[in-house]
Design an enzyme around this catalytic site. Structure first.
Site, PDB file in Angstrom:
ATOM      1  N   LYS A 119       1.018   4.705   6.708  1.00 29.02           N
ATOM      2  CA  LYS A 119       0.324   5.406   5.927  1.00 29.02           C
ATOM      3  C   LYS A 119       1.080   6.617   6.060  1.00 29.02           C
ATOM      4  CE  LYS A 119      -2.819   2.540   4.189  1.00 29.02           C
ATOM      5  NZ  LYS A 119      -1.780   1.196   4.710  1.00 29.02           N
ATOM      6  N   SER A 164       0.805  -1.265   0.094  1.00 30.85           N
ATOM      7  CA  SER A 164      -0.160   0.040   0.088  1.00 30.85           C
ATOM      8  C   SER A 164       0.783   1.144   0.078  1.00 30.85           C
ATOM      9  CB  SER A 164      -0.845  -0.079   1.091  1.00 30.85           C
ATOM     10  OG  SER A 164      -0.082   0.198   2.260  1.00 30.85           O
TER      11      SER A 164
END
Length: 145
Positions: free
Chosen positions: A103, A66
């Protein structure tokens, strides 16, 4: 949409001595290297370069893709400093609804979200119903070529 399991393991920092290696001042070319002593600037210890706060530093192994757009790949090792302030734009390790994830933290127009660096993964928008804690700030990524 892909599932997002981004952290495989966490390891604390345990310094057992120095390991200083030569640091060359000359440019690096694709040709034959010339490790002449005249070009040695000094010695470099990766622990000193990468670990500012040993008691607050951890190594985290990445699982998933990701964050590929940020240069963070599956099986990479992240150096995470838990003493740093998580500000807008920093790559962070967060605990979201009990699961660890890596993230980019975004704070804009009164909203907070955790942004993936891969278009296959949606941003995680944080609100009162989302349980989230920023666990640490990523300072370095280590991966083989």
């Amino acid at each position: 949409m892909k599932s997002d399991h981004t952290i495989a393991s966490i390891h604390g920092f345990n310094r057992k001595g120095e390991l200083r290696r030569p640091l060359f001042t000359c440019g690096v070319s694709a040709g034959f290297p010339s490790p002449a002593d005249d070009y040695i600037e000094g010695r470099l210890d990766l622990n000193q370069l990468m670990i500012a706060n040993p008691a607050a530093t951890f190594f985290v192994r990445v699982a998933g893709d990701s964050m590929i757009g940020a240069g963070i790949h599956h099986h990479d090792i992240l150096v995470v400093d838990r003493s740093l302030e998580p500000t807008d734009g920093k790559v962070v390790i967060a605990v979201v609804d009990g699961e660890l994830t890596v993230k980019r933290l975004r704070r804009q127009n009164g909203t907070i979200r955790l942004q993936a660096e891969n278009p296959d993964y949606p941003a995680i928008k944080l609100n009162e119903e989302t349980s989230c804690e920023v666990w640490g700030v990523v300072t370095f990524v280590i991966h083989p070529l």
